[in-house]
Design a protein around this motif. Structure first.
Motif, PDB file in Angstrom:
ATOM      1  N   GLU A   1     -44.341  55.117  35.195  1.00 44.37           N
ATOM      2  CA  GLU A   1     -45.226  56.091  35.508  1.00 44.37           C
ATOM      3  C   GLU A   1     -45.252  56.408  36.348  1.00 44.37           C
ATOM      4  O   GLU A   1     -45.836  57.886  36.198  1.00 44.37           O
ATOM      5  N   SER A   2     -44.996  56.103  37.515  1.00 46.06           N
ATOM      6  CA  SER A   2     -45.068  56.882  38.321  1.00 46.06           C
ATOM      7  C   SER A   2     -44.258  58.372  38.316  1.00 46.06           C
ATOM      8  O   SER A   2     -44.221  59.280  39.110  1.00 46.06           O
ATOM      9  N   ILE A   3     -43.173  58.119  37.273  1.00 40.59           N
ATOM     10  CA  ILE A   3     -42.254  59.737  37.097  1.00 40.59           C
ATOM     11  C   ILE A   3     -43.101  60.101  35.982  1.00 40.59           C
ATOM     12  O   ILE A   3     -43.077  61.599  36.231  1.00 40.59           O
ATOM     13  N   TYR A   4     -43.384  59.494  34.693  1.00 41.73           N
ATOM     14  CA  TYR A   4     -42.825  59.862  33.618  1.00 41.73           C
ATOM     15  C   TYR A   4     -44.953  59.802  32.802  1.00 41.73           C
ATOM     16  O   TYR A   4     -45.011  60.416  32.013  1.00 41.73           O
ATOM     17  N   GLY A   5     -45.623  59.061  33.745  1.00 44.39           N
ATOM     18  CA  GLY A   5     -47.021  59.161  33.449  1.00 44.39           C
ATOM     19  C   GLY A   5     -47.037  57.807  32.534  1.00 44.39           C
ATOM     20  O   GLY A   5     -45.944  57.007  32.135  1.00 44.39           O
ATOM     21  N   PRO A   6     -47.654  57.184  31.579  1.00 50.27           N
ATOM     22  CA  PRO A   6     -48.334  55.927  31.261  1.00 50.27           C
ATOM     23  C   PRO A   6     -47.192  56.290  29.687  1.00 50.27           C
ATOM     24  O   PRO A   6     -46.838  57.425  29.195  1.00 50.27           O
ATOM     25  N   GLU A   7     -47.212  55.228  29.818  1.00 49.70           N
ATOM     26  CA  GLU A   7     -45.481  55.947  28.459  1.00 49.70           C
ATOM     27  C   GLU A   7     -46.120  55.420  27.052  1.00 49.70           C
ATOM     28  O   GLU A   7     -45.663  56.217  26.653  1.00 49.70           O
ATOM     29  N   ASP A   8     -47.294  55.233  26.893  1.00 51.01           N
ATOM     30  CA  ASP A   8     -47.678  55.851  25.392  1.00 51.01           C
ATOM     31  C   ASP A   8     -47.454  57.353  25.436  1.00 51.01           C
ATOM     32  O   ASP A   8     -47.332  57.849  23.842  1.00 51.01           O
ATOM     33  N   GLU A   9     -47.600  58.353  26.149  1.00 49.88           N
ATOM     34  CA  GLU A   9     -47.883  59.643  26.148  1.00 49.88           C
ATOM     35  C   GLU A   9     -46.089  59.753  25.849  1.00 49.88           C
ATOM     36  O   GLU A   9     -46.003  61.410  25.240  1.00 49.88           O
ATOM     37  N   HIS A  10     -44.998  58.574  25.629  1.00 50.90           N
ATOM     38  CA  HIS A  10     -43.441  59.342  25.681  1.00 50.90           C
ATOM     39  C   HIS A  10     -42.583  59.099  23.771  1.00 50.90           C
ATOM     40  O   HIS A  10     -41.883  58.475  24.415  1.00 50.90           O
ATOM     41  N   ARG A  11     -43.741  58.159  23.524  1.00 53.37           N
ATOM     42  CA  ARG A  11     -42.909  57.060  22.584  1.00 53.37           C
ATOM     43  C   ARG A  11     -41.600  58.076  21.920  1.00 53.37           C
ATOM     44  O   ARG A  11     -41.102  57.498  21.412  1.00 53.37           O
ATOM     45  N   SER A  12     -42.391  59.355  21.290  1.00 53.32           N
ATOM     46  CA  SER A  12     -41.735  60.139  20.808  1.00 53.32           C
ATOM     47  C   SER A  12     -41.083  61.749  21.605  1.00 53.32           C
ATOM     48  O   SER A  12     -40.521  62.150  21.262  1.00 53.32           O
ATOM     49  N   PHE A  13     -40.738  61.800  22.671  1.00 49.31           N
ATOM     50  CA  PHE A  13     -40.707  62.811  23.767  1.00 49.31           C
ATOM     51  C   PHE A  13     -38.846  62.524  23.867  1.00 49.31           C
ATOM     52  O   PHE A  13     -38.637  62.258  23.793  1.00 49.31           O
ATOM     53  N   LYS A  14     -39.268  64.209  23.850  1.00 51.62           N
ATOM     54  CA  LYS A  14     -37.917  64.523  23.812  1.00 51.62           C
ATOM     55  C   LYS A  14     -37.564  65.160  25.213  1.00 51.62           C
ATOM     56  O   LYS A  14     -38.546  66.030  25.447  1.00 51.62           O
ATOM     57  N   GLY A  15     -36.841  64.822  25.841  1.00 42.91           N
ATOM     58  CA  GLY A  15     -36.916  65.195  27.447  1.00 42.91           C
ATOM     59  C   GLY A  15     -36.255  67.101  26.976  1.00 42.91           C
ATOM     60  O   GLY A  15     -35.799  67.451  26.670  1.00 42.91           O
TER      61      GLY A  15
END
Length: 130
Positions: free
Chosen positions: A62-76
């Motif tokens: 979370e300290s790198i990417y933020g809360p997990e829920d925000e990235h469930r389908s995130f493509k980097g």
């Protein structure tokens, strides 16, 4: 995946993240924390990347990417920039050295820190994670 990560890391001394997506990273980080083992993580996009080591008692992804829920389908950004071989090779080398440092209990690991590399301008920075 969240359904198999715990079984995969059970009995390991260390987890190493060479994954290509953020949801899988969170699944591995969660399993590593539950089994109380460190996680060495690296990511690459274009000619940039980072390496860090997450310990169960420290800051998480979370300290790198933020809360997990925000990235469930995130493509980097790697989907747009690709993962160019020189950056992949460098980040893999840095990650391997960090794995050895952690396993051999050497001083100077990346615990609670992250090295960020940008080969576009040859910068290397070490950041504190909180």
């Amino acid at each position: 995946t969240p359904s198999n990560a715990l079984e995969i890391v059970k009995g390991c001394d260390l987890a190493v993240d060479c994954l290509d997506n953020i949801p899988s990273r969170f699944a591995l980080a969660s399993a590593a924390a539950k089994t109380a083992i460190p996680l060495v993580s690296a990511a690459v996009a274009g000619l940039s990347g980072h390496v860090t080591t997450l310990f169960p008692d420290g800051p998480g992804l979370e300290s790198i990417y933020g809360p997990e829920d925000e990235h469930r389908s995130f493509k980097g950004e790697e989907t747009r920039l690709g993962c160019l071989a020189p950056a992949v090779n460098l980040m893999a080398s840095l990650e391997c050295i960090e794995v050895l440092n952690v396993l051999l209990n050497r001083p100077g690991t990346l615990k609670n820190r992250m090295i960020v590399v940008d080969l576009n301008d040859y910068t290397f920075e070490t950041l504190a994670l909180s």
